[in-house]
Design an enzyme around this catalytic site. Sequence first.
Site, PDB file in Angstrom:
ATOM      1  N   CYS A 149       2.764  -4.655  17.321  1.00  0.00           N
ATOM      2  CA  CYS A 149       2.015  -3.792  18.274  1.00  0.00           C
ATOM      3  C   CYS A 149       0.580  -4.173  18.382  1.00  0.00           C
ATOM      4  O   CYS A 149      -0.146  -4.336  17.120  1.00  0.00           O
ATOM      5  CB  CYS A 149       1.954  -2.125  17.537  1.00  0.00           C
ATOM      6  SG  CYS A 149       3.607  -1.676  17.543  1.00  0.00           S
ATOM      7  N   CYS A 205       3.124   8.372   1.693  1.00  0.00           N
ATOM      8  CA  CYS A 205       3.309   7.578   2.687  1.00  0.00           C
ATOM      9  C   CYS A 205       3.792   6.026   2.252  1.00  0.00           C
ATOM     10  O   CYS A 205       3.089   5.473   1.607  1.00  0.00           O
ATOM     11  CB  CYS A 205       2.352   7.364   3.583  1.00  0.00           C
ATOM     12  SG  CYS A 205       2.722   6.157   5.045  1.00  0.00           S
ATOM     13  N   CYS A 217       4.937  -6.912   8.927  1.00  0.00           N
ATOM     14  CA  CYS A 217       5.668  -6.549  10.052  1.00  0.00           C
ATOM     15  C   CYS A 217       5.698  -7.312  11.365  1.00  0.00           C
ATOM     16  O   CYS A 217       4.728  -8.236  11.559  1.00  0.00           O
ATOM     17  CB  CYS A 217       4.885  -5.125  10.441  1.00  0.00           C
ATOM     18  SG  CYS A 217       5.909  -4.185  11.671  1.00  0.00           S
ATOM     19  N   GLU A 238       0.823  -1.110   0.095  1.00  0.00           N
ATOM     20  CA  GLU A 238       0.078  -0.031  -0.071  1.00  0.00           C
ATOM     21  C   GLU A 238       0.926   1.211  -0.126  1.00  0.00           C
ATOM     22  O   GLU A 238       1.910   1.304   0.740  1.00  0.00           O
ATOM     23  CB  GLU A 238      -1.062   0.086   1.514  1.00  0.00           C
ATOM     24  CG  GLU A 238      -1.833  -0.891   1.416  1.00  0.00           C
ATOM     25  CD  GLU A 238      -2.407  -1.042   2.668  1.00  0.00           C
ATOM     26  OE1 GLU A 238      -2.495   0.155   3.399  1.00  0.00           O
ATOM     27  OE2 GLU A 238      -2.905  -2.027   3.363  1.00  0.00           O
ATOM     28  N   CYS A 242      -2.365  -2.334  16.014  1.00  0.00           N
ATOM     29  CA  CYS A 242      -1.967  -2.275  14.646  1.00  0.00           C
ATOM     30  C   CYS A 242      -2.348  -3.067  13.686  1.00  0.00           C
ATOM     31  O   CYS A 242      -2.104  -4.480  13.916  1.00  0.00           O
ATOM     32  CB  CYS A 242      -0.623  -1.728  14.455  1.00  0.00           C
ATOM     33  SG  CYS A 242       0.136  -1.585  12.731  1.00  0.00           S
ATOM     34  N   CYS A 261      -2.903   1.823   8.556  1.00  0.00           N
ATOM     35  CA  CYS A 261      -1.937   1.086   8.114  1.00  0.00           C
ATOM     36  C   CYS A 261      -2.492  -0.619   8.044  1.00  0.00           C
ATOM     37  O   CYS A 261      -3.088  -1.179   8.914  1.00  0.00           O
ATOM     38  CB  CYS A 261      -0.769   0.748   9.080  1.00  0.00           C
ATOM     39  SG  CYS A 261      -0.377   2.604   9.603  1.00  0.00           S
TER      40      CYS A 261
HETATM   41  N1  SAH Z   1       7.151   0.865  12.413  1.00  0.00           N
HETATM   42  C1  SAH Z   1       7.064   2.343  12.283  1.00  0.00           C
HETATM   43  C2  SAH Z   1       6.323   2.828  11.080  1.00  0.00           C
HETATM   44  C3  SAH Z   1       5.161   2.340  10.526  1.00  0.00           C
HETATM   45  S1  SAH Z   1       3.553   2.764  11.548  1.00  0.00           S
HETATM   46  C4  SAH Z   1       6.673   3.022  13.554  1.00  0.00           C
HETATM   47  O1  SAH Z   1       6.049   1.977  14.427  1.00  0.00           O
HETATM   48  O2  SAH Z   1       6.480   4.012  13.608  1.00  0.00           O
HETATM   49  C5  SAH Z   1       3.131   4.461  11.337  1.00  0.00           C
HETATM   50  C6  SAH Z   1       2.404   5.018  12.376  1.00  0.00           C
HETATM   51  O3  SAH Z   1       1.120   4.679  12.557  1.00  0.00           O
HETATM   52  C7  SAH Z   1       2.951   4.403  13.971  1.00  0.00           C
HETATM   53  O4  SAH Z   1       2.919   5.679  14.896  1.00  0.00           O
HETATM   54  C8  SAH Z   1       1.757   3.184  14.278  1.00  0.00           C
HETATM   55  O5  SAH Z   1       1.766   3.196  15.519  1.00  0.00           O
HETATM   56  C9  SAH Z   1       0.669   4.178  13.800  1.00  0.00           C
HETATM   57  N2  SAH Z   1      -0.486   3.234  13.738  1.00  0.00           N
HETATM   58  C10 SAH Z   1      -0.671   2.129  13.293  1.00  0.00           C
HETATM   59  N3  SAH Z   1      -1.833   1.402  13.299  1.00  0.00           N
HETATM   60  C11 SAH Z   1      -2.723   2.542  13.565  1.00  0.00           C
HETATM   61  C12 SAH Z   1      -3.990   2.756  13.674  1.00  0.00           C
HETATM   62  N4  SAH Z   1      -4.881   1.874  13.347  1.00  0.00           N
HETATM   63  N5  SAH Z   1      -4.507   4.076  13.624  1.00  0.00           N
HETATM   64  C13 SAH Z   1      -3.797   5.083  13.730  1.00  0.00           C
HETATM   65  N6  SAH Z   1      -2.473   4.921  13.841  1.00  0.00           N
HETATM   66  C14 SAH Z   1      -1.843   3.817  13.654  1.00  0.00           C
END
Ligand code: SAH
Length: 341
Positions: A114, A103, A110, A90, A117, A331
Amino acid sequence: MLHIYNYDYDKLTNYFLSIGQTKFRTRQVFEWLYKMKVKDFSLMTNIKKELREKLNNEFLIDNLELVLRQVSSDGTIKYLFKLNDGNLIETVLMNHDYGYSVCVTSEIGCNMGCAFCASGLKKKKRNLEAFEMTLQVLTVSILENIRVSHVVVMGIGEPFDNYENVLTFLNTINSSYGLEIGQRHLTVSTCGIVPKIYEFANFPLQVNLAISLHAPNNELREEIMPINKVYKIEELFKALKYYYDKTNRRITIEYILLSKVNDSKKHALELANLLKDLNAYVNLIPYNEVKEKPYKRSLKEDTLVFFDTLKKANINVTLRREQGIDIDAACGQLRSKHEQN
Ligand code: SAH
């Protein structure tokens, strides 16, 4: 075959020098690839025919296959691209008042896991190569016929888990003979892989570093971000302080507001205390709910109290404007939906 978009300016220069060419060839090829955006060596008419043929025999000028293009009512566009090996990625284009921002996805899947996520629903299959990241920016600029002015490495994947390729990518898109995206317009977001933060302090470009913090203490952070079991908040902040002292580059702290999980006034005070010695600014992110996850977006009133508490503690804080909510812009959501079908 080699992938030409895997070569940043220095690497391509080394290649040309190694075959007895002058380094001026790099500039010519870069301008054809990134300014004129041609996809065929035979069109690079200021380069001798024999050399064009040699390049054509050795290098691929790759493309991304567009599978889906979704336009949100706010103008955000989300792309689903297919890579040479069939994997889907994406990419998102946002139209801000300061320019177009892309982006970029850095990995397929990944491994950071988290809890909130959608990306981690698919385990990491492999790193993206530099050319696959560069192509995301280049392809979007060709498809929309625009100049991309900003890039954030905030798509699926952990950029510091794919460190070398991400640096090559940043060098390539920053080159003044290439896409010429200003160093201060580049942002890399990490969940906090501490040794790489130390290494990144030596990277010569003045890019922005964003840290996904999402919790103000170890106990809570460990619950929602497994990386905190490896690198505790104290270690992370020691690295950030080193990074800031060494580079003077801006650090952004990203903080998703999860309802009744990390969004109380107490959490805000704890966060302010954590940040008091670090020259950082906080970006509060509204949570995009993910159907497979139990987390909810914070209530408006909790969001405002959180915001005000940080403000009153003299922390620089912004509330991220939401984009693309109607096109699965969180994401990993678009890809995971598509792959189920
Ligand atoms: N791995 C890296 C970059 C990818 S995630 C990182 O952790 O920073 C990019 C950002 O989007 C991160 O801050 C992540 O925590 C956030 N993110 C992930 N899922 C999300 C969601 N469902 N809603 C809002 N932000 C989200």
